[in-house]
Design a protein around this motif. Structure first.
Motif, PDB file in Angstrom:
ATOM      1  N   UNK A 161     103.200 102.468 -10.868  1.00  0.00           N
ATOM      2  CA  UNK A 161     102.742 101.579 -11.943  1.00  0.00           C
ATOM      3  C   UNK A 161     103.891 100.921 -12.699  1.00  0.00           C
ATOM      4  N   UNK A 162     105.025 101.609 -12.768  1.00  0.00           N
ATOM      5  CA  UNK A 162     106.138 101.076 -13.561  1.00  0.00           C
ATOM      6  C   UNK A 162     107.039 100.146 -12.762  1.00  0.00           C
ATOM      7  N   UNK A 163     107.196 100.394 -11.463  1.00  0.00           N
ATOM      8  CA  UNK A 163     108.167  99.627 -10.684  1.00  0.00           C
ATOM      9  C   UNK A 163     107.546  98.904  -9.485  1.00  0.00           C
ATOM     10  N   UNK A 164     106.805  99.623  -8.641  1.00  0.00           N
ATOM     11  CA  UNK A 164     106.365  99.041  -7.372  1.00  0.00           C
ATOM     12  C   UNK A 164     105.333  97.934  -7.558  1.00  0.00           C
TER      13      UNK A 164
ATOM     14  N   UNK B 145     116.215  94.850  -9.037  1.00  0.00           N
ATOM     15  CA  UNK B 145     115.935  96.003  -9.891  1.00  0.00           C
ATOM     16  C   UNK B 145     117.218  96.735 -10.258  1.00  0.00           C
ATOM     17  N   UNK B 146     118.166  96.752  -9.322  1.00  0.00           N
ATOM     18  CA  UNK B 146     119.436  97.447  -9.536  1.00  0.00           C
ATOM     19  C   UNK B 146     120.258  96.819 -10.661  1.00  0.00           C
TER      20      UNK B 146
ATOM     21  N   UNK C 175     113.161  94.392 -19.193  1.00  0.00           N
ATOM     22  CA  UNK C 175     112.044  94.323 -18.256  1.00  0.00           C
ATOM     23  C   UNK C 175     110.793  94.996 -18.811  1.00  0.00           C
ATOM     24  N   UNK C 176     110.949  96.184 -19.361  1.00  0.00           N
ATOM     25  CA  UNK C 176     109.797  96.959 -19.840  1.00  0.00           C
ATOM     26  C   UNK C 176     109.560  96.786 -21.324  1.00  0.00           C
ATOM     27  N   UNK C 177     110.365  95.935 -21.964  1.00  0.00           N
ATOM     28  CA  UNK C 177     110.228  95.636 -23.397  1.00  0.00           C
ATOM     29  C   UNK C 177     110.310  96.899 -24.247  1.00  0.00           C
ATOM     30  N   UNK C 178     111.227  97.776 -23.858  1.00  0.00           N
ATOM     31  CA  UNK C 178     111.400  99.017 -24.598  1.00  0.00           C
ATOM     32  C   UNK C 178     111.948  98.753 -25.994  1.00  0.00           C
TER      33      UNK C 178
ATOM     34  N   UNK D 134     117.771  94.009 -26.533  1.00  0.00           N
ATOM     35  CA  UNK D 134     117.342  92.663 -26.165  1.00  0.00           C
ATOM     36  C   UNK D 134     116.637  91.932 -27.292  1.00  0.00           C
ATOM     37  N   UNK D 135     115.903  92.678 -28.122  1.00  0.00           N
ATOM     38  CA  UNK D 135     115.143  92.037 -29.196  1.00  0.00           C
ATOM     39  C   UNK D 135     116.035  91.366 -30.222  1.00  0.00           C
TER      40      UNK D 135
END
Length: 414
Positions: A108-111, A135-136, A143-146, A156-157
């Motif tokens: 769910x998180x990557x593939x 991805x590397x 990417x995941x908006x952590x 990033x924000x």
């Protein structure tokens, strides 16, 4: 009368089973024929080409594969649809619950975000390689908006990317999950081959660990003296048992007179079953090991202590049958054992390590004492001796240097 030899190629009648070839209104050529499908059935397929020869060649290739007994791929859905099906209908029956949970998180998180929209039958090795390379080098905060979910953004924000990249071990794990899913698609004859096997991610460096030295191990055992779980720490250091194997140990598994222990199960916390007893990690993990005399003595004292706790608890005592329990007789929560272990490390004034590093400490100390690798493999319950050799390669290299130094000193003497 015209013979088949005199008939133009575009009008020549093809033999039964060879399919049909004709030109479409848009100018392309289409070839159709029946081929073998999964379930020992036959299905009509259509292929296209810019010329009659091109379309005919594609159809001939499919019919030839069908005649060899290779069914035509039937999966028309996306990679995301198949991964979901695989997790819910296949992997759930073959994996431990915690392993299935990790697989689900990985999917769910990557593939699915990376490859989910592609058709399963059209997925190529190039697609997988390109995605893994991306991805590397991609920051996971972005990417995941952590960072956006933090109370005080610091990446990033606010325009200051921290470049939080995935480790090589994580990338290798993601790739292995994809290979497992596609391998089952091949077995179900959904796709002809596993394209993920054609992608090389490289061998990641093994996880670094810091085993205890002999002096540190003695210091830990001295500090644990008098603690109600002293026998557990001593058994862990002398046998290299995993945390779950220690907590899953029952009195019926021990033969203190013979000095042996049968490792049959492990104690783990799962999302569905809570704290539960499961079979050992692998078939090789189910084993019988020798218990040192000092551990036998500690276990006898521990049994007497447990009997006193049982009398003190009275009706509140839980008859779990485990060797190592809480003061009320219930199984010990693995996270609580970790907290107890870290407390012992602080009291012993030792560096912080994982509980699993006691297992590494056992193997390392045995290697340094000259114990054969195959004996250590049997004690630790590794499935293959190659696992033992790989994990402790650095220890063996150091021992080789010591041996070469000793040989050099002997040769230098007159």
């Amino acid at each position: 009368m015209a013979t088949p030899r005199d008939t133009p190629a575009s009008r020549r009648v093809r033999a039964n089973g060879d399919g049909t070839v004709y030109q479409r209104k848009d100018g392309r050529w289409e070839a159709a024929g029946y081929v073998l499908a999964p379930g020992n059935t036959r299905r009509r397929v259509r292929v296209y080409g810019t010329t009659r020869k091109d379309a005919l060649a594609k159809l001939t290739e499919k019919i030839a594969a069908s005649n060899r007994g290779l069914p035509v791929p039937s999966a028309q859905g996306s990679v995301a649809a198949y991964l979901t099906y695989w997790l819910e209908n296949v992997a759930v029956h073959h994996l431990r619950e915690n392993t299935h949970t990790r697989y689900t998180t990985c999917v769910n998180r990557y593939l699915i975000p990376g490859l989910g929209k592609k058709k399963l039958t059209k997925l190529t090795a190039k697609d997988i390689r390109t995605w893994l390379n991306q991805l590397r080098t991609t920051c996971q905060c972005c990417t995941r908006r952590l960072d956006a979910r933090r109370d005080q953004p610091r990446c990033c924000a606010i325009g200051q990317c921290c470049s939080k990249l995935l480790s090589p071990l994580t990338l290798n794990y993601i790739h292995s999950v994809l290979k497992s899913a596609l391998e089952h698609a091949v077995r179900e004859e959904e796709i002809p081959r596993n394209v993920a096997r054609n992608v090389r991610t490289g061998t990641p460096r093994p996880r670094r660990f810091e085993p205890l030295t002999a002096d540190e191990a003695r210091q830990l055992l001295t500090t644990a003296q008098g603690h109600r779980l002293h026998a557990l720490v001593e058994l862990a250091l002398h046998t290299g048992l995993r945390k779950g194997e220690l907590l899953g140990l029952r009195w019926e598994d021990l033969n203190l007179d013979a000095g042996t222990a049968a490792i049959r199960r492990t104690l783990q916390r799962t999302n569905a079953g809570g704290l539960t007893t499961l079979p050992t990690k692998t078939r090789a993990s189910e084993r019988r090991i020798a218990v040192p005399a000092r551990c036998v003595q500690s276990l006898k004292l521990h049994r007497e202590q447990q009997q006193r706790e049982r009398e003190a608890a009275g009706a509140a005592w839980q008859h779990s049958g485990h060797v190592f329990t809480t003061a009320q007789g219930g199984p010990i929560e693995p996270t609580n054992l970790t907290r107890t272990f870290l407390t012992l490390l602080r009291k012993a004034d030792l560096r912080r390590i994982r509980f699993h590093d006691l297992r590494h400490s056992t193997a390392t100390l045995l290697l340094e004492q000259g114990v054969e690798l195959v004996v250590i493999k049997e004690l630790l319950g590794h499935a293959h001796i190659g696992v033992t050799a790989t994990v402790y390669a650095h220890v063996r290299l150091r021992l080789q240097r010591d041996a070469m130094t000793a040989l050099g000193n002997a040769l230098d003497r007159p």
